[in-house]
Design an enzyme around this catalytic site. Sequence first.
Site, PDB file in Angstrom:
ATOM      1  N   HIS A   2      16.401  11.501  -9.797  1.00 55.45           N
ATOM      2  CA  HIS A   2      17.324  11.708 -10.926  1.00 55.45           C
ATOM      3  C   HIS A   2      18.716  12.135 -10.438  1.00 55.45           C
ATOM      4  O   HIS A   2      19.712  11.459 -10.744  1.00 55.45           O
ATOM      5  CB  HIS A   2      16.713  12.697 -11.931  1.00 55.45           C
ATOM      6  CG  HIS A   2      17.672  13.188 -12.958  1.00 55.45           C
ATOM      7  ND1 HIS A   2      18.259  12.351 -13.886  1.00 55.45           N
ATOM      8  CD2 HIS A   2      18.171  14.423 -13.202  1.00 55.45           C
ATOM      9  CE1 HIS A   2      19.075  13.061 -14.659  1.00 55.45           C
ATOM     10  NE2 HIS A   2      19.046  14.317 -14.268  1.00 55.45           N
ATOM     11  N   HIS A  57      23.136  19.018  -9.636  1.00 56.82           N
ATOM     12  CA  HIS A  57      23.413  19.454 -11.005  1.00 56.82           C
ATOM     13  C   HIS A  57      22.249  20.167 -11.695  1.00 56.82           C
ATOM     14  O   HIS A  57      22.468  20.935 -12.617  1.00 56.82           O
ATOM     15  CB  HIS A  57      23.937  18.298 -11.868  1.00 56.82           C
ATOM     16  CG  HIS A  57      22.873  17.387 -12.404  1.00 56.82           C
ATOM     17  ND1 HIS A  57      22.443  16.266 -11.737  1.00 56.82           N
ATOM     18  CD2 HIS A  57      22.131  17.433 -13.537  1.00 56.82           C
ATOM     19  CE1 HIS A  57      21.501  15.658 -12.443  1.00 56.82           C
ATOM     20  NE2 HIS A  57      21.279  16.351 -13.539  1.00 56.82           N
ATOM     21  N   GLU A  62      19.582  25.345 -12.746  1.00 55.84           N
ATOM     22  CA  GLU A  62      18.738  25.414 -13.934  1.00 55.84           C
ATOM     23  C   GLU A  62      17.251  25.374 -13.582  1.00 55.84           C
ATOM     24  O   GLU A  62      16.472  26.142 -14.124  1.00 55.84           O
ATOM     25  CB  GLU A  62      19.093  24.261 -14.891  1.00 55.84           C
ATOM     26  CG  GLU A  62      18.291  24.232 -16.175  1.00 55.84           C
ATOM     27  CD  GLU A  62      18.527  25.452 -17.062  1.00 55.84           C
ATOM     28  OE1 GLU A  62      19.454  26.230 -16.773  1.00 55.84           O
ATOM     29  OE2 GLU A  62      17.767  25.630 -18.031  1.00 55.84           O
ATOM     30  N   ASP A  63      16.876  24.497 -12.668  1.00 56.94           N
ATOM     31  CA  ASP A  63      15.450  24.250 -12.449  1.00 56.94           C
ATOM     32  C   ASP A  63      14.862  24.883 -11.196  1.00 56.94           C
ATOM     33  O   ASP A  63      13.649  24.897 -11.030  1.00 56.94           O
ATOM     34  CB  ASP A  63      15.181  22.731 -12.361  1.00 56.94           C
ATOM     35  CG  ASP A  63      15.460  22.040 -13.685  1.00 56.94           C
ATOM     36  OD1 ASP A  63      15.533  22.745 -14.705  1.00 56.94           O
ATOM     37  OD2 ASP A  63      15.600  20.807 -13.691  1.00 56.94           O
ATOM     38  N   ASP A  70      24.477  12.247 -16.366  1.00 56.70           N
ATOM     39  CA  ASP A  70      23.135  12.832 -16.448  1.00 56.70           C
ATOM     40  C   ASP A  70      22.418  12.287 -17.685  1.00 56.70           C
ATOM     41  O   ASP A  70      21.277  11.838 -17.628  1.00 56.70           O
ATOM     42  CB  ASP A  70      23.293  14.364 -16.514  1.00 56.70           C
ATOM     43  CG  ASP A  70      21.979  15.086 -16.749  1.00 56.70           C
ATOM     44  OD1 ASP A  70      21.006  14.798 -16.032  1.00 56.70           O
ATOM     45  OD2 ASP A  70      21.942  15.955 -17.650  1.00 56.70           O
ATOM     46  N   ASP A  73      30.503 -13.021 -36.038  1.00 57.03           N
ATOM     47  CA  ASP A  73      31.470 -12.385 -35.154  1.00 57.03           C
ATOM     48  C   ASP A  73      30.797 -11.629 -34.006  1.00 57.03           C
ATOM     49  O   ASP A  73      30.970 -10.438 -33.863  1.00 57.03           O
ATOM     50  CB  ASP A  73      32.291 -11.429 -36.022  1.00 57.03           C
ATOM     51  CG  ASP A  73      33.548 -10.985 -35.319  1.00 57.03           C
ATOM     52  OD1 ASP A  73      33.885 -11.584 -34.294  1.00 57.03           O
ATOM     53  OD2 ASP A  73      34.156 -10.027 -35.802  1.00 57.03           O
TER      54      ASP A  73
HETATM   55 MN    MN Z   1      19.741  16.217 -15.104  1.00 61.04          MN
END
Ligand code: MN
Length: 726
Positions: free
Chosen positions: A52, A76, A80-81, A143, A263
């Site tokens: 990812h 990134h 957080e993780d 992301d 169109d």
């Molecule tokens: Mn992410």
Amino acid sequence: MESFAEHYGAMYQTVNRCLPGVDMTLIDKAVEYAREKHKDQKRKDGSPYIIHPLAVSALVAEMGLDMDAILGALLHDCIEDTDASFDEISKLFGTTCAELVEGVTKLTRANFSSSEEAQMENLRKMFMAMSKDIRVVLIKIADRLHNMRTMQYQTPEKQISKCRETMDIYAPLAHRLGMQKIKWELEDISLRYLDPASYKEIMDHLSAHKEQDEAFMHTIQEKISSRMHTMGINATAYGRIKHVYSIYRKMGAQDKTLDELYDIYAFRVIVDSIPDCYNVLGHIHDLFNLVPGRFKDYISTPKPNMYQSLHTTVIGSQGIPFEVQIRTWDMHHTAEYGIAAHWKYKQGAGSGSEKDFEWVRRLLESQQDTDAEDYLNSMKIDMFDDEVFTFTPKGKIVPLPAGSTPIDFAYAIHSGVGNALVGAKVNGRICNIDATLQNGDIVEILTSKTAKGPSRDWLNICQSNQARTKIKQWFKKEKREENVIHGRSSFESEMRRMGLPLSITVDPEVGPQLLKKLSFDSWEDMYAAIGYGGLTATKAVGRIRDDINRAVKVQNNEKVLNIKTDAPSDKPNRHGINGIIVEDIDTCMIKFAKCCTPVPGDSIIGFITKGFGVSVHRMDCPNAQNRDEFHQAARWVRVRWANLADQPFETTLELDCITRDGLLLDLATTMTAARVRLKELNGKDLPNGRSTFTVRFEVKNVEELDSIRNKLLNIRDVVGSRRGHN
Ligand code: MN
């Protein structure tokens, strides 16, 4: 299952292509770092998590962003993780990179989903405001794009909520940043999950007509290309089907089925120069029939997001209309990459920050478009100086005025929360309740059932009117007795300051009239109102001052009538009584008005009162003004000082001072040194570090008074003096 090698290879190639000559060892270091940190995590499809960030960094490189942004994209999700910290990333990969990662983390923690249309603009605003650096927004968009591309592995609930959020926040942002390609892709994937039936219908239709469409587009493309070739214009021409979501929208807007909708084709002719654009336009109108009213010149008038092109709609030999967009390569890059093209094509890699915001700002300021205001409202980074966006621990957004504190936050949640506030945690850490909140702060309010309620200081600390109002309400309700005492004391001191008699409030005739004028049922109610801050004492007194003065005059008139009949006749004493000679009246009681405490040497005037005889005022006493008024004129009498020296007179001075320790002592010492008989020395603190002192003492005459006054004024921090009148 996707492999690390595959994604690493793709990222490596993209970075090398988009940022030639970049230091790949640093990128590899970041890849290894992220891989190690995420090693226990898997994507929903079972792939190693690292694919990812690899994919996101490839997208960021593709956008043309710089080294810091690519490193930021690789890392990134680390804060957080995983157990990675800002400091660690900052040490290994630089502060800028760490700040980008932290910025993305903040956005990840925020919850941008909302069912209310009204909150949408706020959410987008907050998104931008929280980001500070435009690269944070771009990494976050990349992301989201990768997560959308792998949406099939998510649960149906998650798919719906993520797609809504994408339509509400990310696609409009991509649009405003001019990133057309990404916007289209985000919209198409979202539609696929939000309205699968329609999505399928359009896709089926397109694939059923695929050969037909391609043949048609090929014919047109050939026709354009050969004309360009003949004319010696260096041009790239190609056709495409408009993106699914735009077809979906046209169906809805024109209420047509797919077959009726014509169109859907768009052609692009990309050339080297602006004159070529207009030149090509002429040839297109020569080759095909023009559909009137569809020509738009976005070259001379760019769209708010910097988009530039010539647009025209024409009809080919088969009677099928199609749109042609003509632009230069420069314009094409801007159309594809929007704001990111700034790094890619205008400035080269490496810079960022200030200059870029300047560019964004200029972009925003030059808007003339109809939706310019909307655009301005939603795009300004760093320009929401007056607002700060915070969150509850559950991710609900709480917008507050800039400078707000946990107190404001608590009252924004509910007045019950504010009143029970005992402490606060910001981003998981205990902090003071008067701390200033920042964008993206997650605030948890600690409450207690035994909390004593707000303190009066909070009124000065809080920034929002909402909090202030609620705190005042609490005081109004909960602290009536205290309010009455506070309020009464401010009211009475204001009355004294204005020289008005306090007794008037209990006068059986005048009192109720005054209350009526003030719109209160009882004096206590009014004191309470002043106490909690609903009304100021100055205002209250100001409202009834004229009525009181009028009432006092009337009462005094009644008294003067009495004096003429009842006055006791004492022996005449031309030497005066108490040092005063009253002209035209041989004998009467004399007293010196407390309001201005005259001393020999002052110009004075007398006023006939009943109970007190003649009251002597200084000529310049406020209570001795308006002597010509009808009711009073007869009661003012001329008086003068009898030549009785050496008799002490009491007088009062009020001193304006800057508050400091030891001032009282200095005053007392000076008075003692001057051999003055001190009767009273009182200090009172005022706001802003000021204080006033009241000095009551005895003097023989005004000369002595002046000399003492000068001595007092020579004391440090005594800045002014007044003859007292209470
Ligand atoms: Mn992410």
